[in-house]
Design a protein around this motif. Sequence first.
Motif, PDB file in Angstrom:
ATOM      1  N   GLY A   1      -8.660 -11.990 -12.090  1.00 57.26           N
ATOM      2  CA  GLY A   1      -9.046 -12.604 -13.346  1.00 57.26           C
ATOM      3  C   GLY A   1      -9.591 -11.652 -14.390  1.00 57.26           C
ATOM      4  N   ASN A   2      -9.524 -10.336 -14.139  1.00 58.74           N
ATOM      5  CA  ASN A   2      -9.978  -9.394 -15.164  1.00 58.74           C
ATOM      6  C   ASN A   2      -9.041  -8.192 -15.225  1.00 58.74           C
ATOM      7  OD1 ASN A   2     -10.992  -7.114 -13.505  1.00 58.74           O
ATOM      8  ND2 ASN A   2     -12.432  -8.656 -12.763  1.00 58.74           N
ATOM      9  N   ARG A   3      -9.230  -7.376 -16.234  1.00 62.61           N
ATOM     10  CA  ARG A   3      -8.341  -6.237 -16.468  1.00 62.61           C
ATOM     11  C   ARG A   3      -9.008  -4.896 -16.185  1.00 62.61           C
ATOM     12  NH1 ARG A   3      -3.653  -7.187 -20.367  1.00 62.61           N
ATOM     13  NH2 ARG A   3      -3.296  -9.392 -20.089  1.00 62.61           N
ATOM     14  N   GLU A   4      -9.989  -4.887 -15.301  1.00 67.22           N
ATOM     15  CA  GLU A   4     -10.580  -3.621 -14.872  1.00 67.22           C
ATOM     16  C   GLU A   4      -9.502  -2.830 -14.134  1.00 67.22           C
ATOM     17  OE1 GLU A   4     -14.138  -4.417 -12.640  1.00 67.22           O
ATOM     18  OE2 GLU A   4     -14.879  -5.788 -14.172  1.00 67.22           O
ATOM     19  N   PRO A   5      -9.668  -1.508 -13.974  1.00 72.57           N
ATOM     20  CA  PRO A   5      -8.632  -0.699 -13.338  1.00 72.57           C
ATOM     21  C   PRO A   5      -8.158  -1.285 -12.007  1.00 72.57           C
ATOM     22  CG  PRO A   5     -10.295   0.725 -14.267  1.00 72.57           C
ATOM     23  CD  PRO A   5     -10.811  -0.690 -14.416  1.00 72.57           C
ATOM     24  N   ALA A   6      -6.827  -1.409 -11.901  1.00 64.43           N
ATOM     25  CA  ALA A   6      -6.203  -1.973 -10.706  1.00 64.43           C
ATOM     26  C   ALA A   6      -4.795  -1.403 -10.586  1.00 64.43           C
ATOM     27  CB  ALA A   6      -6.154  -3.491 -10.801  1.00 64.43           C
ATOM     28  N   ALA A   7      -4.183  -1.593  -9.413  1.00 61.03           N
ATOM     29  CA  ALA A   7      -2.828  -1.081  -9.205  1.00 61.03           C
ATOM     30  C   ALA A   7      -2.079  -1.915  -8.183  1.00 61.03           C
ATOM     31  CB  ALA A   7      -2.867   0.372  -8.745  1.00 61.03           C
ATOM     32  N   LEU A   8      -0.765  -1.944  -8.355  1.00 56.13           N
ATOM     33  CA  LEU A   8       0.157  -2.512  -7.392  1.00 56.13           C
ATOM     34  C   LEU A   8       1.081  -1.387  -6.967  1.00 56.13           C
ATOM     35  CD1 LEU A   8       1.705  -4.777  -5.871  1.00 56.13           C
ATOM     36  CD2 LEU A   8       3.027  -5.100  -7.967  1.00 56.13           C
ATOM     37  N   ALA A   9       1.147  -1.136  -5.685  1.00 61.21           N
ATOM     38  CA  ALA A   9       2.049  -0.103  -5.167  1.00 61.21           C
ATOM     39  C   ALA A   9       3.099  -0.779  -4.303  1.00 61.21           C
ATOM     40  CB  ALA A   9       1.277   0.928  -4.356  1.00 61.21           C
ATOM     41  N   GLU A  10       4.344  -0.328  -4.454  1.00 61.63           N
ATOM     42  CA  GLU A  10       5.446  -0.860  -3.665  1.00 61.63           C
ATOM     43  C   GLU A  10       6.129   0.301  -2.952  1.00 61.63           C
ATOM     44  OE1 GLU A  10       7.646  -4.225  -5.653  1.00 61.63           O
ATOM     45  OE2 GLU A  10       6.706  -3.270  -7.388  1.00 61.63           O
ATOM     46  N   ILE A  11       6.343   0.121  -1.672  1.00 64.57           N
ATOM     47  CA  ILE A  11       7.027   1.139  -0.870  1.00 64.57           C
ATOM     48  C   ILE A  11       8.363   0.579  -0.415  1.00 64.57           C
ATOM     49  CG2 ILE A  11       7.001   2.417   1.304  1.00 64.57           C
ATOM     50  CD1 ILE A  11       3.969   2.522   1.087  1.00 64.57           C
ATOM     51  N   VAL A  12       9.410   1.359  -0.600  1.00 68.21           N
ATOM     52  CA  VAL A  12      10.721   1.030  -0.064  1.00 68.21           C
ATOM     53  C   VAL A  12      11.007   2.068   1.011  1.00 68.21           C
ATOM     54  CG1 VAL A  12      13.174   0.773  -0.521  1.00 68.21           C
ATOM     55  CG2 VAL A  12      11.506   0.066  -2.245  1.00 68.21           C
ATOM     56  N   ALA A  13      11.170   1.600   2.233  1.00 71.25           N
ATOM     57  CA  ALA A  13      11.373   2.506   3.359  1.00 71.25           C
ATOM     58  C   ALA A  13      12.731   2.264   4.006  1.00 71.25           C
ATOM     59  CB  ALA A  13      10.271   2.307   4.391  1.00 71.25           C
ATOM     60  N   MET A  14      13.321   3.329   4.510  1.00 71.28           N
ATOM     61  CA  MET A  14      14.591   3.245   5.212  1.00 71.28           C
ATOM     62  C   MET A  14      14.376   3.175   6.719  1.00 71.28           C
ATOM     63  SD  MET A  14      16.751   3.113   2.811  1.00 71.28           S
ATOM     64  CE  MET A  14      18.349   3.486   3.463  1.00 71.28           C
ATOM     65  N   SER A  15      13.165   2.860   7.115  1.00 73.08           N
ATOM     66  CA  SER A  15      12.848   2.695   8.528  1.00 73.08           C
ATOM     67  C   SER A  15      11.702   1.700   8.638  1.00 73.08           C
ATOM     68  CB  SER A  15      12.438   4.030   9.151  1.00 73.08           C
ATOM     69  OG  SER A  15      11.299   4.533   8.508  1.00 73.08           O
ATOM     70  N   VAL A  16      11.487   1.212   9.824  1.00 73.81           N
ATOM     71  CA  VAL A  16      10.429   0.229  10.039  1.00 73.81           C
ATOM     72  C   VAL A  16       9.062   0.883   9.853  1.00 73.81           C
ATOM     73  CG1 VAL A  16       9.390  -1.297  11.744  1.00 73.81           C
ATOM     74  CG2 VAL A  16      11.873  -1.083  11.620  1.00 73.81           C
ATOM     75  N   ILE A  17       8.208   0.211   9.104  1.00 72.12           N
ATOM     76  CA  ILE A  17       6.829   0.657   8.933  1.00 72.12           C
ATOM     77  C   ILE A  17       5.968  -0.349   9.674  1.00 72.12           C
ATOM     78  CG2 ILE A  17       4.956   1.059   7.309  1.00 72.12           C
ATOM     79  CD1 ILE A  17       6.983   1.968   5.277  1.00 72.12           C
ATOM     80  N   ASN A  18       5.413   0.088  10.801  1.00 67.94           N
ATOM     81  CA  ASN A  18       4.609  -0.818  11.615  1.00 67.94           C
ATOM     82  C   ASN A  18       3.202  -0.989  11.037  1.00 67.94           C
ATOM     83  OD1 ASN A  18       3.006   1.365  12.512  1.00 67.94           O
ATOM     84  ND2 ASN A  18       4.391   1.763  14.220  1.00 67.94           N
ATOM     85  N   THR A  19       2.424  -1.847  11.667  1.00 74.09           N
ATOM     86  CA  THR A  19       1.086  -2.169  11.181  1.00 74.09           C
ATOM     87  C   THR A  19       0.192  -0.944  11.090  1.00 74.09           C
ATOM     88  OG1 THR A  19       1.276  -4.379  12.120  1.00 74.09           O
ATOM     89  CG2 THR A  19      -0.938  -3.634  11.585  1.00 74.09           C
ATOM     90  N   GLU A  20       0.224  -0.076  12.084  1.00 77.39           N
ATOM     91  CA  GLU A  20      -0.605   1.135  12.065  1.00 77.39           C
ATOM     92  C   GLU A  20      -0.217   2.039  10.899  1.00 77.39           C
ATOM     93  OE1 GLU A  20      -1.475   5.098  14.745  1.00 77.39           O
ATOM     94  OE2 GLU A  20      -0.863   3.274  15.772  1.00 77.39           O
ATOM     95  N   MET A  21       1.089   2.196  10.675  1.00 81.71           N
ATOM     96  CA  MET A  21       1.552   3.023   9.567  1.00 81.71           C
ATOM     97  C   MET A  21       1.128   2.426   8.228  1.00 81.71           C
ATOM     98  SD  MET A  21       5.350   3.883  11.029  1.00 81.71           S
ATOM     99  CE  MET A  21       5.917   4.828   9.639  1.00 81.71           C
ATOM    100  N   LYS A  22       1.190   1.080   8.105  1.00 86.87           N
ATOM    101  CA  LYS A  22       0.763   0.417   6.875  1.00 86.87           C
ATOM    102  C   LYS A  22      -0.707   0.688   6.601  1.00 86.87           C
ATOM    103  CE  LYS A  22       4.044  -3.374   7.049  1.00 86.87           C
ATOM    104  NZ  LYS A  22       4.226  -4.814   7.293  1.00 86.87           N
ATOM    105  N   ARG A  23      -1.520   0.605   7.641  1.00 93.35           N
ATOM    106  CA  ARG A  23      -2.956   0.869   7.472  1.00 93.35           C
ATOM    107  C   ARG A  23      -3.199   2.291   6.983  1.00 93.35           C
ATOM    108  NH1 ARG A  23      -4.299  -2.151  12.886  1.00 93.35           N
ATOM    109  NH2 ARG A  23      -4.679  -4.227  12.050  1.00 93.35           N
ATOM    110  N   LYS A  24      -2.470   3.248   7.544  1.00 94.11           N
ATOM    111  CA  LYS A  24      -2.624   4.643   7.117  1.00 94.11           C
ATOM    112  C   LYS A  24      -2.169   4.829   5.676  1.00 94.11           C
ATOM    113  CE  LYS A  24      -2.316   6.754  11.677  1.00 94.11           C
ATOM    114  NZ  LYS A  24      -1.536   7.608  12.581  1.00 94.11           N
ATOM    115  N   LEU A  25      -1.060   4.196   5.311  1.00 95.98           N
ATOM    116  CA  LEU A  25      -0.555   4.294   3.944  1.00 95.98           C
ATOM    117  C   LEU A  25      -1.530   3.670   2.954  1.00 95.98           C
ATOM    118  CD1 LEU A  25       3.212   3.523   4.538  1.00 95.98           C
ATOM    119  CD2 LEU A  25       2.255   5.678   3.703  1.00 95.98           C
ATOM    120  N   ILE A  26      -2.074   2.508   3.308  1.00 95.28           N
ATOM    121  CA  ILE A  26      -3.057   1.856   2.443  1.00 95.28           C
ATOM    122  C   ILE A  26      -4.265   2.762   2.249  1.00 95.28           C
ATOM    123  CG2 ILE A  26      -4.727  -0.055   2.320  1.00 95.28           C
ATOM    124  CD1 ILE A  26      -2.506  -1.786   3.687  1.00 95.28           C
ATOM    125  N   ALA A  27      -4.745   3.364   3.332  1.00 97.63           N
ATOM    126  CA  ALA A  27      -5.911   4.255   3.243  1.00 97.63           C
ATOM    127  C   ALA A  27      -5.595   5.484   2.397  1.00 97.63           C
ATOM    128  CB  ALA A  27      -6.365   4.668   4.642  1.00 97.63           C
TER     129      ALA A  27
END
Length: 102
Positions: free
Chosen positions: A43-69
């Motif tokens: 509901g506000n315009r303070e600094p924010a971001a949307l990131a999208e990853i397109v991968a040519m292989s499966v990204i499992n939950t552990e990999m997602k956590r590392k990427l998010i971090a």
Amino acid sequence: MPCLDISTNVNLDGFDTDSLFSDLTKAFVMILVKGSVALSFGGNREPAALAEIVAMSVINTEMKRKLIATIGSILQNKLCIPRTRFVLKVFDATVAGKNSKL
């Protein structure tokens, strides 16, 4: 290696993006960063971001956590976007390609 597309409401005019790209290139082959995007988060315009990853292989939950971090740390350190104002969307291109006629 995956491709990364980041959209942010942070104004990047005059910002030296070389160090941002340098940090992100360690994990991604292709990177697209769009600044000054009309983006509201919570509901506000303070600094924010949307990131999208397109991968040519499966990204499992552990990999997602590392990427998010990793991406969250870079956005916080380089663009002052709090980790709580960043969303990551992952698209597995191999699943989409299985039914493709191309």
